[in-house]
Design a protein around this motif. Structure first.
Motif, PDB file in Angstrom:
ATOM      1  N   THR A  38       7.736   0.455  -4.790  1.00 35.06           N
ATOM      2  CA  THR A  38       7.517  -0.593  -3.810  1.00 35.06           C
ATOM      3  C   THR A  38       6.678  -0.065  -2.663  1.00 35.06           C
ATOM      4  O   THR A  38       6.937   1.000  -2.125  1.00 35.06           O
ATOM      5  N   GLU A  42       5.288  -4.606   0.569  1.00 37.63           N
ATOM      6  CA  GLU A  42       6.298  -5.343  -0.183  1.00 37.63           C
ATOM      7  C   GLU A  42       7.664  -5.284   0.492  1.00 37.63           C
ATOM      8  O   GLU A  42       8.518  -6.122   0.241  1.00 37.63           O
ATOM      9  N   ARG A  65       5.850  -9.908 -10.576  1.00 39.67           N
ATOM     10  CA  ARG A  65       5.574  -9.305  -9.269  1.00 39.67           C
ATOM     11  C   ARG A  65       4.385  -9.978  -8.601  1.00 39.67           C
ATOM     12  O   ARG A  65       3.273  -9.936  -9.117  1.00 39.67           O
TER      13      ARG A  65
END
Length: 182
Positions: A38, A42, A65
Motif C-alpha cells: 500500500t 492509498e 484496486r
C-alpha cells in the motif's frame, strides 16, 4: 488493434509534489508482478473512502484496486454532457455522473480494460479545449470524456492499465498448449 506507447522502469521511484509514491510507481509494481504494498496515497482516508464507494457503486469485488479518480464529464449519446467522475482501477474504467444527485438522471459507465480497443486524445467544446479522451471498445462503442484537467496523465494511465491487462491475458493464454500441441 491495441496500441500502447509506454515503457516503465521498474527500479525508478517516481514521486508526486507531496513526495508520495505516484500512480506510475503503483502501476510499475503491478507490471513487475511483485507483491503490491500500500502506498502513502492509498493510506489516506479520502482515498479509502473513494475506493470503497467506487467498488460499491459499480458492484466490484474487494480485490479490485482503484488506481485513481478524476473529475470530468461524459458525452452521453441520449442526454448530452454529464458532469461526474472517472474511476480507473486495475481492470476497469468507470464513470459516474448525474445532475443534482437525481438518480433518475444518473449515468454509469463501466468498461473492462480487456475490452478497450483504442484510447485517443481529443478536443472538446467544438475543438477549442484539449481536455478530452475517446475510448473505443472492441465492440465498437465510443465513450467520450471531456473536462479532464490533466488529460495527458489520465491517457497515460489508461494505456498502462490496458497494457498490463493485455500482458496478463497473453500470459494466461501462453500457459495453455496451442491447438494440436498437447
Amino acid at each position: 488493434m491495441l496500441f500502447v506507447r509506454l515503457n516503465c522502469e521498474s527500479s525508478r521511484k517516481v514521486s508526486d509534489r507531496q513526495g508520495q509514491t505516484s500512480k506510475l510507481q503503483f502501476l510499475t509494481l503491478l507490471d513487475a508482478s511483485v507483491s503490491i504494498e500500500t502506498t502513502d496515497a492509498e493510506e489516506t482516508a479520502e482515498f479509502k473512502t473513494k475506493a470503497r464507494f467506487f467498488r460499491n457503486i459499480f458492484d466490484l469485488p474487494l480485490s479490485e484496486r482503484m488506481v485513481d479518480s478524476y473529475v470530468c464529464g461524459y458525452q452521453h449519446p441520449a442526454s448530452g454532457y454529464k458532469p461526474g467522475m472517472i474511476y480507473l482501477s486495475e481492470h476497469h474504467l468507470c464513470f459516474l455522473g448525474n445532475n443534482n444527485n437525481n438518480d433518475d438522471e444518473q449515468v454509469k459507465v463501466a468498461i473492462e480494460m480487456k475490452n478497450v480497443e483504442t484510447a485517443d486524445k481529443n478536443t472538446s467544446m467544438a475543438g477549442l479545449m484539449s481536455d478530452g479522451l475517446k475510448v473505443t471498445t472492441k465492440g465498437g462503442e465510443a465513450h467520450c470524456f471531456a473536462g479532464l484537467a490533466d488529460r495527458d496523465h489520465v491517457y497515460t494511465t489508461i494505456l498502462q492499465l490496458v497494457n498490463l491487462t493485455s500482458e496478463r491475458v497473453l500470459k494466461t493464454n501462453n500457459q495453455d498448449p496451442a491447438p494440436g500441441q498437447a
